[in-house]
Scaffold this motif. Structure first.
Motif, PDB file in Angstrom:
ATOM      1  N   VAL A   1      43.815  50.754  38.951  1.00  0.00           N
ATOM      2  CA  VAL A   1      44.347  49.866  39.086  1.00  0.00           C
ATOM      3  C   VAL A   1      43.707  48.731  40.290  1.00  0.00           C
ATOM      4  O   VAL A   1      44.078  48.775  41.738  1.00  0.00           O
ATOM      5  N   PHE A   2      43.718  47.211  40.119  1.00  0.00           N
ATOM      6  CA  PHE A   2      43.336  46.135  41.271  1.00  0.00           C
ATOM      7  C   PHE A   2      44.624  45.167  41.284  1.00  0.00           C
ATOM      8  O   PHE A   2      45.084  44.373  40.896  1.00  0.00           O
ATOM      9  N   THR A   3      45.279  45.736  43.083  1.00  0.00           N
ATOM     10  CA  THR A   3      46.549  44.518  43.031  1.00  0.00           C
ATOM     11  C   THR A   3      46.708  43.384  43.317  1.00  0.00           C
ATOM     12  O   THR A   3      46.598  42.423  42.461  1.00  0.00           O
ATOM     13  N   ASN A   4      45.645  42.898  44.109  1.00  0.00           N
ATOM     14  CA  ASN A   4      44.948  41.947  44.404  1.00  0.00           C
ATOM     15  C   ASN A   4      44.218  41.581  45.958  1.00  0.00           C
ATOM     16  O   ASN A   4      43.872  43.069  45.906  1.00  0.00           O
ATOM     17  N   LEU A   5      43.148  40.342  46.499  1.00  0.00           N
ATOM     18  CA  LEU A   5      42.746  40.810  47.591  1.00  0.00           C
ATOM     19  C   LEU A   5      43.285  39.567  48.061  1.00  0.00           C
ATOM     20  O   LEU A   5      42.781  37.892  48.609  1.00  0.00           O
ATOM     21  N   SER A   6      43.033  39.626  49.757  1.00  0.00           N
ATOM     22  CA  SER A   6      43.441  39.108  50.646  1.00  0.00           C
ATOM     23  C   SER A   6      42.248  39.230  52.384  1.00  0.00           C
ATOM     24  O   SER A   6      41.776  40.373  52.150  1.00  0.00           O
ATOM     25  N   PRO A   7      42.299  38.401  52.910  1.00  0.00           N
ATOM     26  CA  PRO A   7      41.587  39.437  54.175  1.00  0.00           C
ATOM     27  C   PRO A   7      42.269  40.158  54.705  1.00  0.00           C
ATOM     28  O   PRO A   7      42.821  40.225  55.358  1.00  0.00           O
ATOM     29  N   ASP A   8      40.907  40.960  55.254  1.00  0.00           N
ATOM     30  CA  ASP A   8      41.556  42.163  55.664  1.00  0.00           C
ATOM     31  C   ASP A   8      40.154  43.180  56.475  1.00  0.00           C
ATOM     32  O   ASP A   8      39.762  43.591  55.472  1.00  0.00           O
TER      33      ASP A   8
END
Length: 468
Positions: free
Chosen positions: A192-199
């Protein structure tokens, strides 16, 4: 415990003796290997030696001459911003570097599986935000459905510390980019890949490296089914790479931004309703608006991801819907800790970056926002739109003044949690939500986001008790 397979008789170095490191040492020993341990913290070494493990400096000359593999704890850099000296020494000596996740995947299946009616499965979840809630929700659904389920990884127990799976058992793993980046073996049944944001950009040398670390779970593992959040470009790209065509239902696309169409398999949420479409036909619909444990669009995304993962292993829609309503949520993640005088107090201390804090803000109206801490790369501009629901911000942390100056709302520099809570309680009106969503790491004032959330809860209780 999962005894490590394939390293019997070998000497295996273990770097970092926290929860995952000690569990790895125990599992290696149970599988017939000899762990050679090290941690820069003398107290951690003493704890390992008390269990009978050998501890030896791994940077000394010849330290890797008889070592078969180096197992590295997730908090230790192996590439960026620079390899830890022990990792660098192992690479120089030609010793493979791995982590507990890699050991788990190489050791999970056993000869006993030939006697099982149903082979155990692994559901692995990665992404920037929502991993913990998604994993906990999947685990809750499985238990509600009467399936044997264990929760491990970044949530629950260490991966090597769980019990060997029985026939039909499911292991639900939360995997961070630190873990997927280094593991030599990654073979989930459902990924499962939920989402991506800078971290964590320093650990991956930017967004490209960060996405590449997440992508390994799918590219290296070849899961039977992939559940992909497609609301960001990276997710849409990943889904496109994994699919053989529009009707390929091995990829389940998930969205909370738009209706998904086409002949494949889709799960999306709009206006509070979850919909499942397969082969161009609606298969199920669930009203999420009254599911108290999953407030806001970000939790609706978590619900869609968990729903899709459970559908991928055959759980019926109505069983999933029933489980949604009995899910209580997780501590420190949109957790309602008190209600008094028409004011709701919500602990989302896990909102440690701008994207997760923005989603928390969008879940509520009339917000008294407690924020601040150790600011991450990228600034706070991503909070400008979501902060429209904010009546006032109460800023904590050592750099509270500079943090407050970047906000587009009225902000009070409080520095401490006690002062922030006291001010918010004093000014809150009926219908307001006092929300802890820091948009920053906790380490300037706390050992962890959990300690920060616990302090928030304690301060709220103290203020409410004092006011009768």
């Amino acid at each position: 415990m999962i005894p490590v397979q394939g390293l019997s008789g070998a000497r295996v170095a273990v770097l970092g003796l926290g929860r995952s490191g000690l569990a790895a040492a125990r599992a290696l020993q149970a599988g017939g290997a000899t762990p050679v341990c090290w941690d820069d913290n003398p107290a951690a070494r003493e704890a390992a030696e008390a269990e009978g493990f050998e501890c030896a400096p791994l940077t000394r000359q010849g330290a890797f001459d008889d070592i078969a593999r180096l197992i590295v704890s997730p908090g230790i850099p192996h590439l960026y911003p620079a390899p830890n000296p022990v990792v660098a020494a192992a690479l120089e000596a030609g010793v493979p570097v791995d982590n507990d996740i890699g050991l788990f995947f190489q050791s999970f299946a056993t000869e006993e599986w030939h006697t099982f009616d149903v082979a155990p499965r692994i559901i692995a979840v990665t992404g920037s935000n929502g991993k913990s809630t998604t994993c906990a929700l999947i685990h809750h659904i499985l238990e509600h459905a009467g399936r044997n389920s264990q929760l491990a990884g970044n949530i629950g127990r260490g991966v090597l510390d769980i019990e060997p799976a029985p026939s039909g058992g499911v292991v639900v793993l939360e995997l961070s980019s630190y873990q997927t980046d280094l593991a030599r073996s990654l073979t989930p049944d459902v990924a499962v890949f939920t989402n991506l944001s800078p971290d964590h950009l320093d650990r991956h040398a930017g967004m490209g490296g960060y996405f590449a670390a997440k992508r390994r779970l799918f590219a290296e593992g070849g899961p039977d089914r992939a559940v992909i959040g497609v609301d960001e470009n990276e997710g849409a790209y990943l889904a496109g790479q994994l699919t053989e065509g529009r009707a390929d239902d091995r990829v389940i696309r998930v969205s909370v931004a738009r209706k998904l169409t086409g002949p494949g398999w889709q799960v999306y949420a709009r206006k509070g309703f979850l919909s499942e479409f397969r082969n161009g036909k609606q298969a199920a619909s669930i009203d999420l608006r009254d599911v108290s444990g999953l407030p806001g669009a970000h939790n609706h995304q978590n619900a869609c991801s968990a729903y899709a993962a459970c559908r991928a292993i055959g759980i019926a829609p109505r069983v999933i819907e029933q489980a949604f309503h009995s899910f209580g949520g997780l501590p420190h993640r949109s957790q309602t800790i008190a209600q008094a005088g028409g004011v709701r107090f919500v602990n989302d201390s896990k909102a440690t970056n701008v994207d997760s804090a923005a989603k928390a803000l969008q879940a509520f109206e009339n917000v008294r926002w407690i924020c601040g801490g150790l600011e991450k790369e990228g600034g706070l501009a991503g909070l400008d739109g979501p902060s429209a629901s904010v009546r006032k911000a109460y800023v904590i942390g050592r750099e509270a003044a500079s943090f407050a100056m970047q906000l587009k709302v009225e902000a009070q520099v409080c520095t401490t949690m006690a002062q922030a809570v006291a001010s918010a309680v004093a000014e809150a009106q009926e219908g307001d939500v006092v929300l802890l969503a820091p948009a920053a790491a906790s380490f300037d004032q706390y050992d962890s986001f959990e300690r920060r959330g616990e302090d928030f809860a304690a301060c709220v209780k103290a203020e409410l008790d004092a006011r009768g």
